[in-house]
Each structure stands twice: as C-alpha cells, then as structure tokens.
Design a protein around this motif. Structure first.
Motif, short mmCIF file in Angstrom:
data_model
loop_
_atom_site.label_atom_id
_atom_site.label_comp_id
_atom_site.label_asym_id
_atom_site.label_seq_id
_atom_site.Cartn_x
_atom_site.Cartn_y
_atom_site.Cartn_z
N PRO A 168 26.05 -31.71 64.95
CA PRO A 168 26.72 -30.63 64.22
C PRO A 168 26.35 -29.27 64.79
CG PRO A 168 25.77 -32.22 62.70
CD PRO A 168 25.25 -32.56 64.07
N SER A 169 27.31 -28.35 64.80
CA SER A 169 27.08 -27.00 65.29
C SER A 169 26.22 -26.22 64.30
CB SER A 169 28.40 -26.28 65.49
OG SER A 169 29.01 -26.02 64.22
N PRO A 170 25.63 -25.10 64.72
CA PRO A 170 24.88 -24.26 63.76
C PRO A 170 25.72 -23.86 62.56
CG PRO A 170 24.37 -23.59 66.00
CD PRO A 170 25.48 -24.61 66.12
N LYS A 171 27.00 -23.58 62.75
CA LYS A 171 27.86 -23.21 61.61
C LYS A 171 28.04 -24.39 60.67
CE LYS A 171 31.38 -20.52 62.26
NZ LYS A 171 32.70 -20.00 62.68
N GLU A 172 28.25 -25.59 61.21
CA GLU A 172 28.42 -26.77 60.36
C GLU A 172 27.15 -27.05 59.55
OE1 GLU A 172 31.62 -29.51 62.76
OE2 GLU A 172 29.65 -29.23 63.66
N LEU A 173 26.00 -26.86 60.16
CA LEU A 173 24.74 -27.05 59.44
C LEU A 173 24.58 -25.97 58.36
CD1 LEU A 173 22.38 -27.95 62.41
CD2 LEU A 173 23.32 -29.51 60.70
N TRP A 174 24.93 -24.74 58.69
CA TRP A 174 24.82 -23.63 57.73
C TRP A 174 25.69 -23.89 56.50
CZ3 TRP A 174 28.18 -19.97 55.69
CH2 TRP A 174 27.62 -18.81 55.18
N LEU A 175 26.86 -24.47 56.69
CA LEU A 175 27.79 -24.72 55.60
C LEU A 175 27.41 -25.93 54.74
CD1 LEU A 175 31.12 -24.11 57.53
CD2 LEU A 175 30.38 -22.81 55.53
N THR A 176 26.69 -26.88 55.29
CA THR A 176 26.45 -28.13 54.57
C THR A 176 25.01 -28.32 54.11
OG1 THR A 176 26.20 -29.29 56.70
CG2 THR A 176 28.38 -29.34 55.66
N GLU A 177 24.05 -27.89 54.90
CA GLU A 177 22.64 -28.14 54.56
C GLU A 177 22.11 -27.03 53.65
OE1 GLU A 177 21.22 -30.89 55.17
OE2 GLU A 177 22.59 -31.75 56.65
N ARG A 178 22.38 -27.19 52.36
CA ARG A 178 22.00 -26.20 51.35
C ARG A 178 21.16 -26.88 50.27
NH1 ARG A 178 23.46 -20.56 51.99
NH2 ARG A 178 24.24 -20.67 54.13
N TYR A 179 20.03 -26.27 49.91
CA TYR A 179 19.07 -26.96 49.06
C TYR A 179 18.69 -26.18 47.80
CZ TYR A 179 18.99 -30.14 52.90
OH TYR A 179 19.38 -31.05 53.86
N SER A 180 19.51 -25.19 47.43
CA SER A 180 19.33 -24.48 46.18
C SER A 180 20.69 -24.21 45.56
CB SER A 180 18.61 -23.14 46.38
OG SER A 180 17.22 -23.34 46.55
#
Length: 235
Positions: A163-175
């Motif tokens: 996954p690209s940095p943008k895809e990770l930014w959009l999906t990997e959220r923990y709060s």
C-alpha cells in the motif's frame, strides 16, 4: 481463520503509538469492508467538524471516506457475542482529524442495520449511530435511509501487496473521536494491518443529502476492499 487475541495484541509494529496500558474492553470484527475515499474542500469540511479537533491532511489534501462493512461478534471482555445484538451491517461517513498530535477519525454519519444494536452502540460509544435498513450480499450493499441512499455492486480484484503512504494514511487509524466535549479523550482501537485489495464497481450510487455540496459521491478518488480485521477497543 481468526487470530488469537494475544497474537493481535503482540502485532504492534504498524501502530503510531503504543497500545493503551489498561486492558481492552470491547472485541469486534469489521468484515467484508468497502472503502470509498474522496478528496474534499478543507474550508467546507471545517464547518462540519468541532473546532477542538484539527483537520488532518495528506500532502495538503483533506479527505472523507464512506466505509461499508459487517460488524460481527461484538462483545465486552469476558462475555460471549449474542447474535441478534452483535452482528449487523454498517455504513459510515468519516473524516480525518488530529487532537494533540494524535491522528484519528471523526464520524459525520453512521448508519446501522438493526434497531437494538443501533441504540446499544449509540449509548455505549457515544458515536452518532442511526438506524437505516441495509441489505447486503457478498458483492453488494443497498441502503435507503433518511440521511443517505446507497447502491453498490462490486468485484474484488488484485491484492495490494505494498500500500502507498496515502493508502496507509487513509486506512490505518487507531483513534475514534466523538467530538462532543473538548475535554474528552479518544476511543482507542487496535487491530492487525488492513489487508487491502483493488475493487471494481459494477454499480455505484451514493447520496448523502446533507453533504451533496461537499462530496461528489459518484466519483471516488480511491477505493479498496478488505476481508476485514479483528478489533480490540478501549473505553
């Protein structure tokens, strides 16, 4: 195959901060997930998000996402899931925020399929759950509610191995931020990294009446499918 909870707790290399010290309280699964991501105007978005939450950006861009999935096996720690309460379909509209440097999501809308789980989820989490009739099959979602109408038919395509940095930014959220009170802390969650796939839409009809001027829902900038994650949540 479901992972043991201890395996999930020990998989932490992808997290931006440590797991909270107290023991987790909720277990749930977010299964068969569709992500639709939209770049939006930050000035319009600012009007919809409480001022004590800062709008998060990726390379100066602001985003909202529609996330459709099946919530499954929801239960508090040391209990067992009850089928009519713990499994239901959900569609949410979220955006990306930070608080004191901690990134997370803020929900503009959450629609859930069953009335009792909707009431319970709203009371237990303080998140803006509303009941809407949702029908889904293995490759479609249909929702006709007071706040939105959704018709989706899709095909799962190739796995995204990197996954690209943008895809990770959009999906990997923990709060998850409720946004009601400036003194409130976030609800923390934890799961293993998302397994993402490309997705092709055979049908894509979305309408949120309250946000028509903010988002062109028929034209997402990015889309993903995931088989889902096992989630631990803290109060």
């Amino acid at each position: 195959m479901k992972e043991p909870i201890q395996t999930i707790l020990h998989t932490v290399g992808h997290r931006p901060w440590p797991i909270p010290n107290p023991s987790w309280f909720w277990y749930q699964e977010w299964n068969e997930v569709i992500f639709l991501h939209y770049q939006v105007n930050g000035k319009r978005l600012r009007e919809l998000v409480p001022r004590h939450l800062q709008l998060d950006q990726f390379d100066g861009e602001h985003w909202v996402s529609v996330v459709a999935f099946t919530m499954d096996r929801v239960r508090p720690r040391f209990t067992f899931p009850i089928q009519f309460l713990s499994t239901f379909h959900e569609v949410n509209l979220r955006t990306y925020v930070t608080r004191d440097g901690k990134p997370g999501v803020y929900f503009l809308s959450i629609e859930a399929e069953k009335i009792l789980p909707t009431i319970f989820a709203r009371l237990a989490s303080g998140l803006p759950y509303q009941h809407s009739p949702i029908i889904r099959t293995n490759d479609s979602y249909t929702l006709r509610g007071k706040r939105c109408e959704i018709g989706i038919e899709f095909l799962k395509k190739d796995r995204i191995d990197f996954p690209s940095p943008k895809e990770l930014w959009l999906t990997e959220r923990y709060s998850l931020f409720r946004g009601k009170n400036p003194e409130e802390t976030a609800m923390d969650v934890h799961h293993k990294p998302w397994e993402l796939f490309q997705v092709e839409f055979m049908k894509l009809n979305l309408r949120y009446a309250a946000y028509d001027g903010l988002v062109n829902f028929g034209n997402p900038n990015l889309c993903h499918y995931s088989p889902g994650v096992q989630v631990l949540a803290w109060l």
